[in-house]
Design a protein around this motif. Structure first.
Motif, mmCIF file in Angstrom:
data_model
loop_
_atom_site.group_PDB
_atom_site.id
_atom_site.type_symbol
_atom_site.label_atom_id
_atom_site.label_comp_id
_atom_site.label_asym_id
_atom_site.label_seq_id
_atom_site.Cartn_x
_atom_site.Cartn_y
_atom_site.Cartn_z
ATOM 1 N N HIS A 61 0.877 -1.169 -0.211
ATOM 2 C CA HIS A 61 -0.082 0.121 0.168
ATOM 3 C C HIS A 61 0.993 1.327 -0.224
ATOM 4 O O HIS A 61 0.514 2.034 -0.828
ATOM 5 C CB HIS A 61 -0.608 0.069 1.371
ATOM 6 C CG HIS A 61 -1.310 1.569 1.621
ATOM 7 N ND1 HIS A 61 -0.706 2.074 2.702
ATOM 8 C CD2 HIS A 61 -2.291 2.153 0.966
ATOM 9 C CE1 HIS A 61 -0.835 3.015 3.004
ATOM 10 N NE2 HIS A 61 -2.375 3.562 1.697
ATOM 11 N N THR B 69 -7.202 6.062 0.414
ATOM 12 C CA THR B 69 -6.899 4.719 1.211
ATOM 13 C C THR B 69 -8.014 4.468 2.640
ATOM 14 O O THR B 69 -8.578 5.253 3.960
ATOM 15 C CB THR B 69 -5.461 4.619 2.123
ATOM 16 O OG1 THR B 69 -4.265 4.776 1.022
ATOM 17 C CG2 THR B 69 -5.389 2.296 2.460
ATOM 18 N N ALA C 278 -7.625 -1.649 1.816
ATOM 19 C CA ALA C 278 -6.693 -2.350 1.804
ATOM 20 C C ALA C 278 -6.575 -3.321 3.126
ATOM 21 O O ALA C 278 -7.937 -2.844 3.389
ATOM 22 C CB ALA C 278 -5.330 -1.824 2.539
ATOM 23 N N SER D 292 -8.353 1.035 4.986
ATOM 24 C CA SER D 292 -7.902 0.294 5.761
ATOM 25 C C SER D 292 -8.729 -0.528 6.623
ATOM 26 O O SER D 292 -9.725 0.057 7.294
ATOM 27 C CB SER D 292 -7.166 0.576 5.943
ATOM 28 O OG SER D 292 -6.274 0.002 6.853
#
Length: 364
Positions: A31, A49, A156, A51
């Motif tokens: 990532h 992002t 992610a 996550s």
């Protein structure tokens, strides 16, 4: 499924509006690599992002994705809609209507009502909740606010434990997000999930990527004694949201950068020299965004958190330091912990470096 030794070339082929997947043995490091590549492109992407530690049992997956983009929008305010604003005092409340009018004139796809609600909520310090719009139109409007032209969303998931229903919902959520944001959407997943049939819809452009491995060293370098562990995620469903730095501003997610910025701004000599999160073009045709830059003195200052102890990130840092050195820059690195615990000492070190390199008033 292809094996990618070079993420740069693979990322170049990722299309807007269609999700792509990377399966890797080190999700966090991969990532970080993808984010740095995207932010260093000739036209830098703005990266968001989302996550999760493990695939959440999604009961309202679309709502979770809307909420995550709303959090990212708040983090980036006031640098929204392709504007680069380096302070949070960009608009007074009385100016929001004028700002919304200018934005909708410049970006026709932006809805006036949504724009006004987004700006007003962010101005109040709240994640925007755009009323009376479908989830699809909400994520479209939030994506336009975050970055109308070059948005990249990384999803992610760090652990491979997941049920079939959750994996299928994750794949469908990624497809839905890509289609409605028209962004590059990349799933970063553990290699153990690469053969799961529930992910078939998002594996047609997938690649396998192996982080660097040194057989003479552990896969992850030991944390420095002063580096505290990362906080654990508080919820199994809410994503941990992080965003790209805004050029010219300390990173909204970095307590260390925020603190150092406060100290530098109170120092009249240093405040006039340094910029936060600024791109530096190197002789190798790379364009890294460095944490702190004194352009006239050719000095780069980096603040390293725990993620810099991963072997892959450590190797990338050394390569970047070399490219900066060969381009005429010196690089100083401080740990995040050092900045948080001893900001005055860090400030003294910066003053020493400036004196050594020759502050502008000392140069003939």
């Amino acid at each position: 499924m292809l094996r990618a030794d070079d993420l740069d070339h693979w990322l170049d082929r990722v299309e807007r509006g269609r999700p792509a997947s990377v399966f890797t043995d080190d999700v966090a490091d991969t990532h970080n690599a993808l984010q740095q590549i995207a932010e260093s492109e000739s036209e830098p992407a703005r990266v968001v992002t989302l996550s999760w530690q493990r695939v959440p049992a999604l009961g309202n997956e679309l709502g979770l994705l809307v909420n995550a983009l709303a959090k990212a929008t708040l983090e980036l305010y006031p640098s929204l809609y392709g504007l680069m604003q380096t302070t949070r005092e960009r608009w007074e409340e009385s100016d929001l209507e004028t700002a919304a009018h200018e934005i909708t004139r410049r970006i026709p796809a932006v809805l006036g009502t949504a724009c006004r609600q987004i700006l007003a909520a962010c101005h109040r310090g709240q994640a925007p909740n755009i009323k009376k719009l479908s989830n699809s139109e909400q994520v479209h409007q939030l994506a336009l606010a975050i970055e109308p032209d070059r948005l990249m969303i990384l999803i992610a998931v760090h652990d491979a434990e997941a049920g079939g229903v959750s994996l299928r919902a994750l794949a469908q959520g990624a497809e839905w997000l890509a289609a409605n944001t028209r962004a590059r959407v990349v799933l970063v997943l553990p290699t153990a999930l690469s053969n799961e049939r529930e992910l078939d819809h998002v594996t047609y452009t997938a690649c396998l990527f192996s982080s660097p491995v040194d057989t003479a060293a552990p896969a992850r370098l030991p944390f420095p004694p002063e580096t505290p562990p990362k906080p654990k995620q508080s919820s199994s469903t809410d994503a941990v949201v992080s965003v790209s730095p805004v050029l010219g501003r300390p990173h909204p997610g970095s307590e260390a950068e925020q603190l150092l910025c406060d100290h530098i701004c109170r120092d009249s000599a240093l405040a006039a020299l340094f910029r936060f999160n600024w791109p530096v073009k190197t002789r190798y045709d790379t364009r890294p965004i460095v944490d702190l830059l004194w352009e006239a003195g050719r000095l780069v200052v980096e603040i390293d958190g725990a993620e810099h102890c991963a072997l892959g990130q450590f190797i990338r840092d050394r390569r970047r330091d070399f490219e900066l050195f060969m381009s005429g820059y010196r690089v100083i690195r401080f740990t995040r912990f050092k900045v948080l615990e001893s900001p005055d000492q860090v400030l003294n070190d910066l003053r020493d470096a400036v004196r050594y390199l020759g502050a502008p008033e000392n140069q003939a």
